[in-house]
Each structure stands twice: as structure tokens, then as C-alpha cells.
Design an enzyme around this catalytic site. Sequence first.
Site, PDB file in Angstrom:
ATOM      1  N   SER A 130      -7.414  -6.097  -7.682  1.00 53.21           N
ATOM      2  CA  SER A 130      -6.652  -6.175  -6.438  1.00 53.21           C
ATOM      3  C   SER A 130      -6.347  -4.755  -6.001  1.00 53.21           C
ATOM      4  O   SER A 130      -6.289  -3.838  -6.835  1.00 53.21           O
ATOM      5  CB  SER A 130      -5.343  -6.945  -6.661  1.00 53.21           C
ATOM      6  OG  SER A 130      -4.466  -6.776  -5.552  1.00 53.21           O
ATOM      7  N   TYR A 143       2.946  -8.162 -11.891  1.00 50.19           N
ATOM      8  CA  TYR A 143       1.570  -8.445 -11.475  1.00 50.19           C
ATOM      9  C   TYR A 143       0.867  -7.140 -11.098  1.00 50.19           C
ATOM     10  O   TYR A 143      -0.273  -6.882 -11.520  1.00 50.19           O
ATOM     11  CB  TYR A 143       1.571  -9.400 -10.283  1.00 50.19           C
ATOM     12  CG  TYR A 143       0.204  -9.672  -9.716  1.00 50.19           C
ATOM     13  CD1 TYR A 143      -0.667 -10.559 -10.337  1.00 50.19           C
ATOM     14  CD2 TYR A 143      -0.224  -9.051  -8.538  1.00 50.19           C
ATOM     15  CE1 TYR A 143      -1.930 -10.812  -9.808  1.00 50.19           C
ATOM     16  CE2 TYR A 143      -1.478  -9.292  -8.005  1.00 50.19           C
ATOM     17  CZ  TYR A 143      -2.327 -10.172  -8.650  1.00 50.19           C
ATOM     18  OH  TYR A 143      -3.573 -10.408  -8.127  1.00 50.19           O
TER      19      TYR A 143
END
Length: 267
Positions: A130, A143
Amino acid sequence: MTKTILITGASSGFGLMLANNLHHKGFNVIGTSREPNKYQDKVGFKLLRLDIADESSIEEFTKQLFETVSQLDVLVNSAGYMLTGIAEETPSNVGKKQFETNFWGTVNLTNSILPYFRKQRSGQIITVSSIMGLIGLPNKSIYTASKHALEGYFKSLRFELSQFNIKVNMVQPMWAKTNLGANTISSNGDIPDYQQYKKQVDAYIKKSMAEGEEPETVVKVIEKLIDTKSSKFRNPVGKMSKMILFLNNYAYSMFEGAIHKSVKTAK
């Protein structure tokens, strides 16, 4: 020769879409799921059981995998989930579970495959990361940290594996319309000072995901990497990701070149 491709997390999200696409293109696709029997009748490719947060499951899976195939060409690390929560409100045991899946699970599975890739003197590892592996966002501290960890790990691994003709690629979307939201776990903190802020952040993220890239865009980037066997490490998806990486890549490319040169000339 038809390529054999292993895709983790292939029962939903990017993993499922990618597995279906590659299967229909004629690749030999093997997917993983924690509950393969639940999904096997719904897909045309082979599903094997794997819980990447469980080291014994990885060991059993790897043995089963290489009893099923004689050669593996590509590993796509797609399994994972998102933990949301204000940093101060997130208990360490909850954060550790995020790392056990997103980071250590991916690392342990990759390491279980590497002896076979080294023996072949070929292979490709594609990890769905990501852009949060490079930047931070509120309400996603753990995260984001897990994605930063993956970025750092595979940056280093890439140097070590280049001598064996093993390619290492990262795919970095920013916002995408996928079921990641459905696979989100909240730390459920209740510090009053953060309540209004969390509502504002949630509204921002919900809007951003609704306006994000179609999941097909992410899948096409992965398919292109497989078709070309590209050695490009970072592969952004979407305008936002490309802009962030543009600002980051120049400095890193200079550093990487210097490291390669220094290692080759070291005595």
C-alpha cells in the site's frame, strides 16, 4: 511452458480477482484460503488451506504445495487485513496480531518458498502492499506500520535474491474499491478526546475509498508484472500513489545504485 502462480488470500478481494483472471488466461493457478472447502466449488482454480499467521500451517501448506507442483514461477502475497484505531487506543496485543498476519505471515510464507526458488535459480515475488508503506494516515497507525515493515523487508530481500534471478516487486495502491473495508478490524477505543476526530477521519476515508481506483486497475498492474517478469521494485496504482512515489524514487534509486556498486567492489 505454462507458468504456475501461487496467490495467497485468493478467496476474496484482489487475490480472487487476480486468480480468476490468470486462470482464464491459461495459467496454472493455486490459491490459498483459511477455509478452502467453503470456496472451492465457486472457483475454477485449485485452493489449498493456509493460515499465514500460523507457522505450522505454513509448514504443512508448503509441503502440500510441492507435492502438487514440481515448479513454481510466481508468488503473489495478497493475504492480509486492516486494523483501524487511534494509536493511543490500540492495545499492543491487538497490534501484534496485525503484524503476525500482514508482516510476519507474509515474511514466513515467502521464506518457506525461497529454497525452491533458489534451487530453480528463478522466481518472482509480488507483494500487494500500500502507499501507506511510505506515508502515514490517521486511525491506521498499526496497519501503516505493518506496510512500512514490508517495504523495508522486501527492499533488503531484493538485494539478496538478485544473484539467484529471483525478482521482487511491490504493488502499491492508495485507495481502491475492494472488500478491504469488510476485512477491517477496529481496536474500539473509547478515549473521549478522540471521538469527534475519528468521525471526521472515517468520513474522509469512506469518501476516498468510494472515489478510489477500480480493483481491476490493481489486478492489471500485477498481471503486467507477471507477463513481463519486470524487475521494477515499486509499482504504484493510481495518480496519488504515482505522485508520492515520484517524489520518493529519485533519492532511493541513487542509494540503490551506490549499494550495488559498493557490494560488487568490496573485498
